[in-house]
Design an enzyme around this catalytic site. Sequence first.
Site, PDB file in Angstrom:
ATOM      1  N   ASP A   1       0.820  -1.220   0.000  1.00  0.00           N
ATOM      2  CA  ASP A   1       0.000   0.000   0.000  1.00  0.00           C
ATOM      3  C   ASP A   1       0.854   1.269   0.000  1.00  0.00           C
ATOM      4  O   ASP A   1       2.026   1.240   0.367  1.00  0.00           O
ATOM      5  CB  ASP A   1      -0.868   0.035   1.270  1.00  0.00           C
ATOM      6  CG  ASP A   1      -1.960  -1.028   1.271  1.00  0.00           C
ATOM      7  OD1 ASP A   1      -1.979  -1.864   0.363  1.00  0.00           O
ATOM      8  OD2 ASP A   1      -2.787  -0.982   2.195  1.00  0.00           O
TER       9      ASP A   1
ATOM     10  N   HIS B   1       3.896  -2.302   3.045  1.00  0.00           N
ATOM     11  CA  HIS B   1       4.024  -0.974   2.419  1.00  0.00           C
ATOM     12  C   HIS B   1       5.345  -0.888   1.656  1.00  0.00           C
ATOM     13  O   HIS B   1       6.412  -1.095   2.267  1.00  0.00           O
ATOM     14  CB  HIS B   1       3.966   0.113   3.492  1.00  0.00           C
ATOM     15  CG  HIS B   1       2.663   0.134   4.236  1.00  0.00           C
ATOM     16  ND1 HIS B   1       2.414  -0.700   5.292  1.00  0.00           N
ATOM     17  CD2 HIS B   1       1.537   0.868   4.037  1.00  0.00           C
ATOM     18  CE1 HIS B   1       1.182  -0.485   5.732  1.00  0.00           C
ATOM     19  NE2 HIS B   1       0.618   0.462   4.991  1.00  0.00           N
TER      20      HIS B   1
HETATM   21 ZN   LIG Z   1      -2.361   3.077   3.343  1.00  0.00          ZN
END
Ligand SMILES: [Zn+2]
Length: 229
Positions: free
Chosen positions: A39, A183
Amino acid sequence: MAFRGVVVTGMTAAVVLMALPAQAAPTCAKVKCIALTFDDGPGTETGALLSLFRKERVKATFFLVGKHVERRPALVKRMAREGHEIGNHSWSHASLPTLFDEQVTQELLTTQEAIASVTGRPPRLFRPPYGHTDDRVLGLAKDAGLAQVLWSGTTLDWKLRDQKKIKAVILKLARRDGVILMHDTVPQTVQVMPEVIEELKKRGYHLVTVSTLLKGRRLAAGESYPAAP
Ligand SMILES: [Zn+2]
């Protein structure tokens, strides 16, 4: 592909070989699959991650923030070209349930447009920032043509910021058909990914996109997958 099984010789054989896909997606009904998802990008570390995935023949899913797509379109184009799945993670990484309807729709649609303008097609998946979502957000996502993708395991890599700890938590969360949240904006996650991939492969996992994980089942707009733990 349609050409498989046809008896060919000489020059024709060379043409047929070129027509075959370089790497067919594995059938997750038969083999052990896991989806690594990233993400908040694309960020400064994303290029290195893509190079690693290309070398290791790994496919991943990226949930992109619209304003970062606008900043780094070349990376988004590369993700699409190299067979990764691209999802929508809102324009400004907003907590969507706190916004008015039209603001939620704008967050989603501006990101759809930004991604489509680079890759030629809008995403079909979105992941709500912070995992904040509710029935209203899901309904608005449905109107935007999006299915919601959550996760089976979240690494909290943004909090750990430590290669060893991030690796340990990914391996602990790993399970067949799992969707792991990470991430690509966390440098330690990108740095430890070669070791993670090596270990997951050793354990028999095929690293695939979320859509490949679904074994051909297409998520409908407004659907949510998988149920949050
Ligand atoms: Zn996020």
